[in-house]
Design a protein around this motif. Structure first.
Motif, PDB file in Angstrom:
ATOM      1  N   MET A   1       0.848  -1.192   0.000  1.00  0.00           N
ATOM      2  CA  MET A   1       0.000   0.000   0.000  1.00  0.00           C
ATOM      3  C   MET A   1       0.880   1.238   0.000  1.00  0.00           C
ATOM      4  N   SER A   2       0.294   2.342  -0.448  1.00  0.00           N
ATOM      5  CA  SER A   2       0.999   3.609  -0.338  1.00  0.00           C
ATOM      6  C   SER A   2       1.178   3.918   1.148  1.00  0.00           C
ATOM      7  N   TRP A   3       2.250   4.632   1.470  1.00  0.00           N
ATOM      8  CA  TRP A   3       2.613   4.850   2.867  1.00  0.00           C
ATOM      9  C   TRP A   3       1.474   5.514   3.629  1.00  0.00           C
ATOM     10  N   PRO A   4       0.917   4.825   4.652  1.00  0.00           N
ATOM     11  CA  PRO A   4      -0.236   5.354   5.369  1.00  0.00           C
ATOM     12  C   PRO A   4       0.129   6.106   6.648  1.00  0.00           C
ATOM     13  N   GLY A   5       1.424   6.280   6.910  1.00  0.00           N
ATOM     14  CA  GLY A   5       1.859   6.853   8.183  1.00  0.00           C
ATOM     15  C   GLY A   5       2.213   5.749   9.158  1.00  0.00           C
ATOM     16  N   ARG A   6       3.009   6.107  10.150  1.00  0.00           N
ATOM     17  CA  ARG A   6       3.563   5.079  11.033  1.00  0.00           C
ATOM     18  C   ARG A   6       2.503   4.344  11.841  1.00  0.00           C
ATOM     19  N   GLU A   7       1.425   5.029  12.226  1.00  0.00           N
ATOM     20  CA  GLU A   7       0.429   4.377  13.074  1.00  0.00           C
ATOM     21  C   GLU A   7      -0.271   3.246  12.325  1.00  0.00           C
TER      22      GLU A   7
ATOM     23  N   LEU B   1      -8.890  15.224  -4.486  1.00  0.00           N
ATOM     24  CA  LEU B   1      -9.915  15.894  -3.680  1.00  0.00           C
ATOM     25  C   LEU B   1     -10.372  15.028  -2.504  1.00  0.00           C
ATOM     26  N   VAL B   2      -9.441  14.237  -1.976  1.00  0.00           N
ATOM     27  CA  VAL B   2      -9.695  13.415  -0.791  1.00  0.00           C
ATOM     28  C   VAL B   2      -8.707  13.858   0.282  1.00  0.00           C
ATOM     29  N   SER B   3      -9.182  14.139   1.486  1.00  0.00           N
ATOM     30  CA  SER B   3      -8.333  14.660   2.541  1.00  0.00           C
ATOM     31  C   SER B   3      -7.352  13.602   3.036  1.00  0.00           C
ATOM     32  N   PRO B   4      -6.213  14.023   3.601  1.00  0.00           N
ATOM     33  CA  PRO B   4      -5.272  13.056   4.181  1.00  0.00           C
ATOM     34  C   PRO B   4      -5.918  12.171   5.243  1.00  0.00           C
ATOM     35  N   LYS B   5      -6.802  12.738   6.028  1.00  0.00           N
ATOM     36  CA  LYS B   5      -7.481  11.947   7.068  1.00  0.00           C
ATOM     37  C   LYS B   5      -8.322  10.842   6.450  1.00  0.00           C
ATOM     38  N   ARG B   6      -9.035  11.187   5.395  1.00  0.00           N
ATOM     39  CA  ARG B   6      -9.880  10.174   4.753  1.00  0.00           C
ATOM     40  C   ARG B   6      -9.025   9.139   4.024  1.00  0.00           C
ATOM     41  N   ARG B   7      -7.920   9.554   3.421  1.00  0.00           N
ATOM     42  CA  ARG B   7      -7.031   8.585   2.783  1.00  0.00           C
ATOM     43  C   ARG B   7      -6.483   7.598   3.808  1.00  0.00           C
ATOM     44  N   ALA B   8      -6.137   8.097   4.994  1.00  0.00           N
ATOM     45  CA  ALA B   8      -5.653   7.203   6.050  1.00  0.00           C
ATOM     46  C   ALA B   8      -6.744   6.229   6.481  1.00  0.00           C
ATOM     47  N   ALA B   9      -7.991   6.710   6.529  1.00  0.00           N
ATOM     48  CA  ALA B   9      -9.106   5.828   6.894  1.00  0.00           C
ATOM     49  C   ALA B   9      -9.305   4.748   5.838  1.00  0.00           C
TER      50      ALA B   9
END
Length: 334
Positions: free
Chosen positions: A5-11, A311-319
């Motif tokens: 997957m594309s990097w979703p952040g460390r969490e 047009l998708v926020s970083p928060k929603r991409r992480a979700a």
């Protein structure tokens, strides 16, 4: 196949590794750097494969690409791959101020020159001579040593796919790719490229998969996937792909809507046929069924579950990244 997957952040990444995600990838754009993000990935993962997919090939010299990979290899030995892409002509000209005519020839030489640096041994000169690249380096410090890091090239159309197999270790497919584009266009091209390069190995297949799963709001996930497809298809480079599928009419509609800034009409122009053949979206149950149906014809080695970004926020991409982990449950990966 295995899933990345594309990097979703460390969490999310920690949970994703535990769930079975085999690789994380990052890329370049005006607000993020492929190698800076790759360093974050190296520092916050334990066993997953890691790499740019893609780094802009012509925004850096072969030396710069190879040096970044060499330094990160010291912290994550055996876990790295390098994905390079040409980027659009106007990006190279207007953003980077570099020449980008004859992109296939240029990226072929770039891949070979990067590999010359990666394969460099202590005490030996690093030499490469081509039409666009010339290296004659005598590095006296004992800091080298051969690194066999796979170098893959982004390839959408058959000539670039053949180039990826001829001079690289494999191909990175686009998120638009369908079963028939892989089977009828890309794989015959990579077979040809393998033969042209005189290789006996099978080229690696990596590829992006547009993935938007949301059990609470499946309609929004589907709309985000449609909008991502529409945004990609505004680019005329993909016209052979559009013609292959007979999608000229809806693509003409979405391009007209894009020119006027009507994102709703642009999104609505994406047909159900386009959506079901390209994306994995909707509820977990729906997405899992689509993944099962398409599994045999996705990239053979690594498929990157990629949340929509337009047009998708970083928060929603992480979700979306988090929710896509449910697709790994009960999924057969040959």
């Amino acid at each position: 196949m295995r899933f990345g997957m594309s990097w979703p952040g460390r969490e999310v990444a920690r949970e994703a590794e535990q769930a079975g995600i085999a690789a994380f990838v990052t890329g370049d754009f005006v607000d993020h750097d492929a190698y800076l993000n790759l360093a974050e990935m190296v520092a916050n993962t334990e066993h997953a494969m890691l790499g740019p997919a893609i780094a802009y090939a012509f925004a850096r010299t072969p030396y710069a690409h190879a040096t970044a990979m060499r330094q990160l290899h010291a912290q994550a030995p055996g876990r790295l791959f390098l994905g390079l892409g040409t980027a659009a002509y106007r990006i190279n000209r207007d953003w980077f101020g570099v020449s980008a005519d004859r992109p296939m020839a240029r990226i072929a030489e770039t891949a070979e020159a990067v590999r010359a640096w990666l394969h460099a041994e202590n005490g030996e000169k690093i030499r490469y001579t081509g039409e666009f690249q010339h290296i004659d380096a005598d590095v006296r410090a004992p800091v080298l040593g051969r690194l066999d890091i796979p170098v893959l090239l982004a390839g959408f159309n058959p000539r670039m796919a053949a180039t990826a197999a001829r001079v690289g270790d494999g191909i990175i497919g686009h998120g638009l790719f369908t079963d028939s584009w892989w089977n009828e266009i890309i794989r015959p091209a990579t077979t040809l490229g393998t033969q042209q390069g005189g290789h006996e190995r099978t080229p690696l297949e990596h590829g992006w998969i547009i993935t938007a799963v949301d059990d609470a709001a499946p309609e929004r996930a589907i709309a985000d996937a449609r909008r991502m497809i529409a945004f990609y298809l505004t680019v005329k480079t993909y016209d052979p792909f559009v013609a292959h599928h007979g999608w000229q009419e809806p693509v003409a509609q979405l391009r007209a809507a894009f020119r006027t800034g009507d994102t709703k009409a642009m999104t609505n122009a994406v047909t159900d046929d386009m959506l079901t053949r390209i994306a994995i979206c909707g509820t977990t149950t729906e997405a899992r069924a689509t993944l099962t149906r398409r599994a045999a014809n996705l990239p053979h080695d690594l498929g990157y579950l990629a949340p929509p970004s337009y047009l998708v926020s970083p928060k929603r991409r992480a979700a979306y990244a988090h929710s896509s982990l449910a697709l790994l449950e009960d999924t057969t990966r040959p």
